[in-house]
Design a protein around this motif. Structure first.
Motif, PDB file in Angstrom:
ATOM      1  N   PRO A 221       0.782  -1.270   0.022  1.00  9.75           N
ATOM      2  CA  PRO A 221       0.405  -0.016   0.294  1.00  9.75           C
ATOM      3  C   PRO A 221       1.048   1.542  -0.040  1.00  9.75           C
ATOM      4  CG  PRO A 221       0.131  -0.790   2.183  1.00  9.75           C
ATOM      5  CD  PRO A 221       0.967  -1.545   0.763  1.00  9.75           C
ATOM      6  N   THR A 222       2.284   1.461   0.734  1.00  8.14           N
ATOM      7  CA  THR A 222       2.683   1.901   0.240  1.00  8.14           C
ATOM      8  C   THR A 222       3.496   2.726  -0.981  1.00  8.14           C
ATOM      9  OG1 THR A 222       4.355   1.027   1.401  1.00  8.14           O
ATOM     10  CG2 THR A 222       2.820   2.381   3.005  1.00  8.14           C
ATOM     11  N   TYR A 223       3.456   1.863  -1.534  1.00  6.61           N
ATOM     12  CA  TYR A 223       4.697   1.484  -3.282  1.00  6.61           C
ATOM     13  C   TYR A 223       3.502   3.081  -3.848  1.00  6.61           C
ATOM     14  CZ  TYR A 223       6.561   0.320  -7.311  1.00  6.61           C
ATOM     15  OH  TYR A 223       7.210  -0.048  -9.107  1.00  6.61           O
ATOM     16  N   GLU A 224       5.008   4.213  -4.304  1.00  2.00           N
ATOM     17  CA  GLU A 224       4.164   4.876  -4.668  1.00  2.00           C
ATOM     18  C   GLU A 224       3.635   4.993  -6.538  1.00  2.00           C
ATOM     19  OE1 GLU A 224       9.389   6.188  -6.924  1.00  2.00           O
ATOM     20  OE2 GLU A 224       7.939   6.696  -5.287  1.00  2.00           O
ATOM     21  N   GLY A 225       4.149   3.303  -6.675  1.00  2.00           N
ATOM     22  CA  GLY A 225       3.681   2.912  -8.337  1.00  2.00           C
ATOM     23  C   GLY A 225       1.552   2.692  -8.504  1.00  2.00           C
ATOM     24  N   TRP A 226       1.975   2.542  -6.691  1.00  2.00           N
ATOM     25  CA  TRP A 226      -0.125   2.026  -6.384  1.00  2.00           C
ATOM     26  C   TRP A 226      -0.665   3.019  -6.705  1.00  2.00           C
ATOM     27  CZ3 TRP A 226       1.184  -2.158  -9.513  1.00  2.00           C
ATOM     28  CH2 TRP A 226       1.573  -3.309  -9.103  1.00  2.00           C
ATOM     29  N   ARG A 227      -2.127   3.496  -6.873  1.00  2.00           N
ATOM     30  CA  ARG A 227      -3.224   4.345  -6.463  1.00  2.00           C
ATOM     31  C   ARG A 227      -3.800   3.496  -5.669  1.00  2.00           C
ATOM     32  NH1 ARG A 227      -6.339   6.817 -11.086  1.00  2.00           N
ATOM     33  NH2 ARG A 227      -4.415   7.152 -11.400  1.00  2.00           N
ATOM     34  N   THR A 228      -3.519   4.594  -4.101  1.00  3.48           N
ATOM     35  CA  THR A 228      -3.946   3.800  -2.130  1.00  3.48           C
ATOM     36  C   THR A 228      -4.615   4.411  -1.648  1.00  3.48           C
ATOM     37  OG1 THR A 228      -1.593   2.207  -2.261  1.00  3.48           O
ATOM     38  CG2 THR A 228      -3.274   3.137   0.008  1.00  3.48           C
ATOM     39  N   ALA A 229      -5.946   4.222  -1.292  1.00  2.00           N
ATOM     40  CA  ALA A 229      -7.304   4.889  -0.960  1.00  2.00           C
ATOM     41  C   ALA A 229      -7.120   4.476   0.671  1.00  2.00           C
ATOM     42  CB  ALA A 229      -7.819   4.621  -2.000  1.00  2.00           C
ATOM     43  N   ILE A 230      -7.206   5.330   1.700  1.00  2.00           N
ATOM     44  CA  ILE A 230      -7.606   4.223   2.934  1.00  2.00           C
ATOM     45  C   ILE A 230      -9.090   4.127   3.142  1.00  2.00           C
ATOM     46  CG2 ILE A 230      -7.590   4.755   5.032  1.00  2.00           C
ATOM     47  CD1 ILE A 230      -4.292   3.074   3.814  1.00  2.00           C
ATOM     48  N   TRP A 231     -10.007   3.837   3.074  1.00  4.96           N
ATOM     49  CA  TRP A 231     -11.209   3.455   3.355  1.00  4.96           C
ATOM     50  C   TRP A 231     -11.799   3.607   5.376  1.00  4.96           C
ATOM     51  CZ3 TRP A 231     -13.468   4.818  -1.620  1.00  4.96           C
ATOM     52  CH2 TRP A 231     -12.796   4.455  -2.675  1.00  4.96           C
ATOM     53  N   ARG A 232     -11.093   2.717   5.769  1.00  5.09           N
ATOM     54  CA  ARG A 232     -11.568   2.794   7.507  1.00  5.09           C
ATOM     55  C   ARG A 232     -10.206   2.348   7.701  1.00  5.09           C
ATOM     56  NH1 ARG A 232     -15.697  -0.633  10.906  1.00  5.09           N
ATOM     57  NH2 ARG A 232     -14.016  -1.588  11.694  1.00  5.09           N
ATOM     58  N   PRO A 233      -9.498   3.157   8.790  1.00  2.00           N
ATOM     59  CA  PRO A 233      -8.002   3.328   8.954  1.00  2.00           C
ATOM     60  C   PRO A 233      -8.418   2.353  10.218  1.00  2.00           C
ATOM     61  CG  PRO A 233      -8.460   5.559   8.722  1.00  2.00           C
ATOM     62  CD  PRO A 233     -10.439   4.693   8.378  1.00  2.00           C
ATOM     63  N   THR A 234      -9.659   2.285  10.702  1.00  2.00           N
ATOM     64  CA  THR A 234      -9.875   1.214  12.803  1.00  2.00           C
ATOM     65  C   THR A 234     -10.481  -0.258  12.000  1.00  2.00           C
ATOM     66  OG1 THR A 234     -11.582   2.807  12.816  1.00  2.00           O
ATOM     67  CG2 THR A 234     -11.630   0.575  14.444  1.00  2.00           C
ATOM     68  N   PRO A 235     -10.018  -1.285  12.680  1.00  2.00           N
ATOM     69  CA  PRO A 235      -9.454  -2.630  12.162  1.00  2.00           C
ATOM     70  C   PRO A 235     -10.679  -2.963  13.309  1.00  2.00           C
ATOM     71  CG  PRO A 235      -7.523  -2.253  12.782  1.00  2.00           C
ATOM     72  CD  PRO A 235      -8.137  -0.915  13.473  1.00  2.00           C
ATOM     73  N   TYR A 236     -11.053  -4.707  11.693  1.00  2.00           N
ATOM     74  CA  TYR A 236     -12.830  -4.982  11.893  1.00  2.00           C
ATOM     75  C   TYR A 236     -11.990  -6.127  13.257  1.00  2.00           C
ATOM     76  CZ  TYR A 236     -14.778  -2.864   8.142  1.00  2.00           C
ATOM     77  OH  TYR A 236     -15.394  -1.949   6.922  1.00  2.00           O
ATOM     78  N   ASP A 237     -13.519  -6.325  14.171  1.00  2.00           N
ATOM     79  CA  ASP A 237     -13.610  -7.291  14.649  1.00  2.00           C
ATOM     80  C   ASP A 237     -14.423  -8.563  14.117  1.00  2.00           C
ATOM     81  OD1 ASP A 237     -16.010  -8.415  16.620  1.00  2.00           O
ATOM     82  OD2 ASP A 237     -14.391  -8.824  17.859  1.00  2.00           O
ATOM     83  N   LEU A 238     -14.290  -9.614  14.763  1.00  2.00           N
ATOM     84  CA  LEU A 238     -14.391 -10.606  13.310  1.00  2.00           C
ATOM     85  C   LEU A 238     -16.411 -10.549  13.298  1.00  2.00           C
ATOM     86  CD1 LEU A 238     -12.549 -13.819  14.081  1.00  2.00           C
ATOM     87  CD2 LEU A 238     -12.996 -12.311  11.873  1.00  2.00           C
ATOM     88  N   ASP A 239     -17.091 -10.182  14.256  1.00  2.00           N
ATOM     89  CA  ASP A 239     -18.754 -10.294  14.364  1.00  2.00           C
ATOM     90  C   ASP A 239     -18.918  -9.278  14.205  1.00  2.00           C
ATOM     91  OD1 ASP A 239     -18.544 -12.613  16.276  1.00  2.00           O
ATOM     92  OD2 ASP A 239     -18.378 -11.394  17.874  1.00  2.00           O
TER      93      ASP A 239
END
Length: 271
Positions: A124-142
């Protein structure tokens, strides 16, 4: 992003993979996101234009990030988890089952590549890709499960022919455990028992994309060790003997009934 400290990485997948310190690996276009025996992120490979928005089209929750190739629109979608899920822990198979069901359902909904194992992802940090952060908060499984649409199928058990990604680990774990319960009584040395478990695991590992050797070995170690320590051979022998006696009694009764039937038929013919 909890990447391994020395992840696998590559500047061109056709040239192979190598390990590097994390700060160097993050500069490469491809990186290993999950450590060997734990899953921190669910990863999906969607090979079509505007793939970074495929989660919206599928009415799925927003990913943690997407990394898209600007040349063709193909992308990897990543869903980070609040806590890692072990791939080969006999005591924690329940969360692995749930994660496999979630992955199975989301792969279907996204139209993602079913053969993608998730070992390597677009960095995701590679400059050749177009990276977008949609939700920084991780998910709980449930929480992640509750985000999924109600009409999205999440099978309780995944068939071997349909097992993909984590589903392969679950199928191997459950099949090997079932076999081990029936066969533990035949072994009195752990080395021989471990070898037998490994041989049987290799027979199970005939998926379209087989699990790597180290994952098979880790699962074998967990199942073989747990069964060896917790399985009561004496009690198993007693149950086996009782079952054999019961089956023998049923067979004897069936033979006796057939004998009576033949005698009755002869009497009727004599009349």
């Amino acid at each position: 992003m909890p990447f391994p400290s020395r992840p696998l990485c590559s500047d061109d997948l056709s040239h192979g993979l190598w390990r590097a310190p994390l700060d160097e690996a993050l500069k490469q276009p491809y990186i290993q996101a999950n450590p060997q025996r734990r899953i921190w992120a669910l990863l999906f490979d969607v090979d079509r234009e505007l793939a970074a928005l495929s989660w919206e089209d599928a009415h799925l929750p927003p990913p943690t990030w997407t990394a898209m190739n600007p040349k063709n629109g193909h992308a990897h979608l990543a869903y980070m988890l609040k806590a890692p899920v072990a791939k080969s822990d006999a005591a924690r198979l329940k969360p692995l089952r749930l994660l496999a069901r979630i992955q199975h359902a989301m792969t279907h909904a996204l139209g993602a590549d079913r053969g993608y194992t998730g070992l390597i992802t677009k960095t995701p940090t590679y400059e050749g890709w177009r990276t977008a952060i949609w939700r920084p908060t991780p998910y709980d499984l449930d929480e992640l499960r509750d985000w999924l649409p109600d009409d999205l199928p999440m099978p309780q058990r995944i068939k071997k022919t349909e097992a993909l990604g984590i589903g392969r680990n679950v199928f191997l774990f459950e099949s090997l455990a079932s076999w081990s319960y029936r066969n533990r009584r035949h072994y009195n040395r752990f080395a021989a028992w471990f070898k037998a478990c490994f041989v049987h695991a290799e027979k199970i590992n005939t998926f379209q994309t087989p699990l790597p050797h180290n994952e098979v070995k880790a699962t074998v170690k967990s199942v073989a060790t747990w069964t060896w320590r917790n399985f009561d051979v004496a009690a198993s022998d007693a149950r086996f003997s009782a079952l054999q006696t019961h089956r023998s009694g049923l067979a004897s009764a069936q033979r006796q009934a057939q004998k009576f039937d033949r005698q009755a038929q002869l009497l009727l013919m004599g009349d």
